[in-house]
Design a protein around this motif. Structure first.
Motif, PDB file in Angstrom:
ATOM      1  N   PHE A 177       0.838  -1.202   0.000  1.00 23.25           N
ATOM      2  CA  PHE A 177       0.000   0.000   0.000  1.00 23.25           C
ATOM      3  C   PHE A 177       0.879   1.262   0.000  1.00 23.25           C
ATOM      4  CE2 PHE A 177      -3.920  -2.284   1.741  1.00 23.25           C
ATOM      5  CZ  PHE A 177      -4.668  -2.031   0.620  1.00 23.25           C
ATOM      6  N   ALA A 182       0.189   5.122  -0.267  1.00 21.89           N
ATOM      7  CA  ALA A 182      -0.421   5.301   1.053  1.00 21.89           C
ATOM      8  C   ALA A 182       0.578   5.958   1.995  1.00 21.89           C
ATOM      9  CB  ALA A 182      -0.870   3.956   1.618  1.00 21.89           C
ATOM     10  N   ILE A 186       1.246   3.991   8.006  1.00 22.71           N
ATOM     11  CA  ILE A 186       0.416   2.796   8.162  1.00 22.71           C
ATOM     12  C   ILE A 186       1.257   1.559   8.462  1.00 22.71           C
ATOM     13  CG2 ILE A 186      -1.345   3.730   6.603  1.00 22.71           C
ATOM     14  CD1 ILE A 186      -0.441   1.588   4.550  1.00 22.71           C
ATOM     15  N   ILE A 194      -5.946   4.310   5.807  1.00 24.19           N
ATOM     16  CA  ILE A 194      -5.470   5.081   4.657  1.00 24.19           C
ATOM     17  C   ILE A 194      -6.356   6.291   4.409  1.00 24.19           C
ATOM     18  CG2 ILE A 194      -4.988   5.000   2.175  1.00 24.19           C
ATOM     19  CD1 ILE A 194      -4.387   2.062   2.433  1.00 24.19           C
ATOM     20  N   ASN A 198      -7.391   9.064   0.257  1.00 24.68           N
ATOM     21  CA  ASN A 198      -6.100   8.554  -0.211  1.00 24.68           C
ATOM     22  C   ASN A 198      -6.234   7.231  -0.957  1.00 24.68           C
ATOM     23  OD1 ASN A 198      -4.468  10.631   0.830  1.00 24.68           O
ATOM     24  ND2 ASN A 198      -4.422   9.689   2.847  1.00 24.68           N
ATOM     25  N   LEU A 199      -7.145   6.392  -0.497  1.00 22.42           N
ATOM     26  CA  LEU A 199      -7.247   5.035  -1.036  1.00 22.42           C
ATOM     27  C   LEU A 199      -7.618   5.039  -2.515  1.00 22.42           C
ATOM     28  CD1 LEU A 199      -6.930   2.117  -0.231  1.00 22.42           C
ATOM     29  CD2 LEU A 199      -9.313   2.078   0.486  1.00 22.42           C
TER      30      LEU A 199
END
Length: 518
Positions: A177, A182, A186, A194, A198-199
């Motif tokens: 990610f 990301a 994280i 996230i 952002n995802l």
């Protein structure tokens, strides 16, 4: 690498300053630290008067190596050592571009196998437009919504990456990610997320990478049939009159693909009923949650507070799930005539309300018939009742907690404003749920008040119905992760082997490894 553990920090510091403090604790020379990696970071708020960050840090140290009481660790290697044996001429087909399908495709492409990924919904960028349109107007696209489309259902629920799984592949998922955009944090924070905002970009980057390496995506295309010969998968057909010959099909179909599950059942694929959960989204003021979790003497710049609660009655459990700090409740229907809710936060989690699923477990004993699909029928029936109770226009039925506890219809909003879109309708949710669910919800709310003061505040909002936290069915698979039809790989949350983005992605990786090693 040296691992410096249990680093307690009582003030807001930069990462360099944190590492300096860690070196001080272990009597190391900060100037001799060539490189460092934050391995873990959590908040300890058990003592509200003395909240602190707890760090674990890995350092590459050039000074005296004979350091006492310090663990030595290898550099973290995120590569998978896969013994690739696959020689098949046909390309594997992955049905579904949620986390299970995307990570399965990613591992295949990283090992030289070019998958075809079929998704009935749209690309995530276009899907967002359909979701926004539904939230503003109540006009639903049944193929492109919060449940269906690239990224899966988790895309519009904060991109939450918390999991109870200890599988080492979880670290691989987090690293990938980050590789695709990301936030780096994280990797190490205790409860990573996230953010939906952002995802969307992360998923788009993953897709573009897979395509650049020779993978194929077919969007707005639906698999409608499976050709099986001599107990092996031979081909799939789509709604665009396309037939694809293949010896490998990954069923990363998601928990809302009811028609596909029914098609598989009619094709003789072995499956069974499974337990899942039913309930509501409950909303409070985020400020109240912060005060309850952190106290009112906060000295650190802490993120919006979270909670995770569980209550066990004699026969059932009530628990919170997918808690969204500073988030909103959104319409998540995928079929006309049904209400489904979910929670969503952006990365900043800066909204006025906190929300969480408040769920009660239901088991196969609660379903009427013997078919493996009975849980789906049970789920759909309650979603239709919620649609009717809400006014048959995708408005969700809501009730204040005080009214729910007294079994009376809500008639006005109090101090907490519901965030659900497209809109809400005052209701008495006792008219929706079976008594055994309402009773345990009530017991759970009163119990959670003992743990979070204000949880049972009369003005808190309950929005119905939260019904798709997991799949009501499990497609059976063997030790090679294949169904009773060879070459068919049930994968992820929709077929009963995951519960959220992380575990779905991990299951996608596991299926990819089996395909590569076969």
């Amino acid at each position: 690498m040296l691992r410096l553990e249990n680093i307690k920090i009582y003030k807001d510091l930069t990462e360099d300053e944190v590492v300096f403090e860690a070196c001080q604790k272990y009597k190391l020379d900060f100037k001799e630290v060539k490189k460092y990696v934050i391995y873990k970071k959590s908040i300890d708020a058990r003592n509200k008067d003395m909240i602190f960050y707890n760090y674990t840090i890995d350092i590459e140290y050039c000074g005296n190596k004979n350091v006492k009481n310090v663990k030595q660790v290898d550099k973290e290697d995120f590569k998978l050592n896969i013994n690739v044996k696959r020689k098949a001429e046909t390309r594997p087909v992955i049905i579904g571009a949620g986390p299970a399908g995307l990570f399965c495709g990613l591992i295949l492409i990283q090992n030289g196998i070019k998958p075809i990924i079929i998704e009935q919904g749209k690309k995530v960028e276009d899907r967002k437009k359909d979701v926004d349109k539904f939230l503003e107007t109540g006009i639903l696209n049944t193929n492109s919504n919060v449940q269906f489309g690239e990224g899966g259902a988790g895309t519009f629920s904060d991109g939450k990456l918390t999991t109870n799984s200890k599988n080492p592949l979880c670290r691989k998922v987090l690293k990938e990610f980050v590789n695709f955009g990301a936030p780096n944090q994280i990797i190490y924070i205790n409860k990573p997320h996230i953010g939906t905002d952002n995802l969307i970009n992360v998923i788009s980057n993953m897709r573009n990478y897979i395509i650049s390496k020779g993978g194929t995506f077919l969007f707005e295309e639906k698999v409608i049939d499976f050709e099986i010969y001599n107990n092996k998968i031979k081909s799939i057909s789509t709604n665009r009159n396309k037939k694809i010959e293949t010896d490998t099909v990954v069923l990363a179909i998601g928990h809302s693909a009811r028609d596909t599950i029914e098609k598989l059942y009619n094709k003789g694929i072995n499956m069974e009923k499974k337990s899942f959960s039913i309930g509501v989204r409950i909303e409070h003021k985020q400020e109240m949650i912060n005060k309850s979790q952190y106290g009112d003497k906060i000295k650190l710049k802490l993120p919006p507070a979270e909670y995770k609660l569980a209550y066990h009655s004699k026969e059932r459990s009530c628990y919170t799930f997918c808690m969204c700090p500073g988030g909103v409740v959104i319409g998540s229907s995928s079929n006309n005539g049904e209400i489904v809710t979910n929670g969503m936060s952006r990365f900043a989690r800066d909204g006025e309300n906190a929300n969480s699923a408040l769920l009660v477990d239901v088991t196969p004993d609660d379903f009427k018939g013997d078919s493996p699909l009975e849980g789906i029928y049970f789920q759909a029936d309650l979603e239709r009742k919620a649609f009717e109770l809400g006014g048959k226009n995708f408005f969700a039925p809501i009730q204040k907690v005080g009214d729910f506890l007294e079994n009376r219809k809500t008639t006005q909003i109090g101090t907490i404003t519901p965030t659900y879109k497209p809109g809400v309708t005052f209701a008495n949710l006792h008219e929706l749920f079976p008594k055994y669910i309402s009773d345990v919800l009530k017991e759970g709310i009163l119990d959670f008040e003992k743990k979070i003061k204000g949880f049972a505040t009369p003005d808190a909002i309950m929005t119905a119905i939260e019904s798709r936290s997991s799949s009501p069915v499990r497609i059976l698979r063997d030790e090679n992760l294949q169904a009773n039809i060879k070459g068919l790989y049930p994968c992820g949350e929709g077929v009963g082997y995951a519960g959220g983005i992380m575990t779905a992605a991990v299951d996608g990786i596991k299926c990819a490894i089996k395909i590569l090693e076969n």
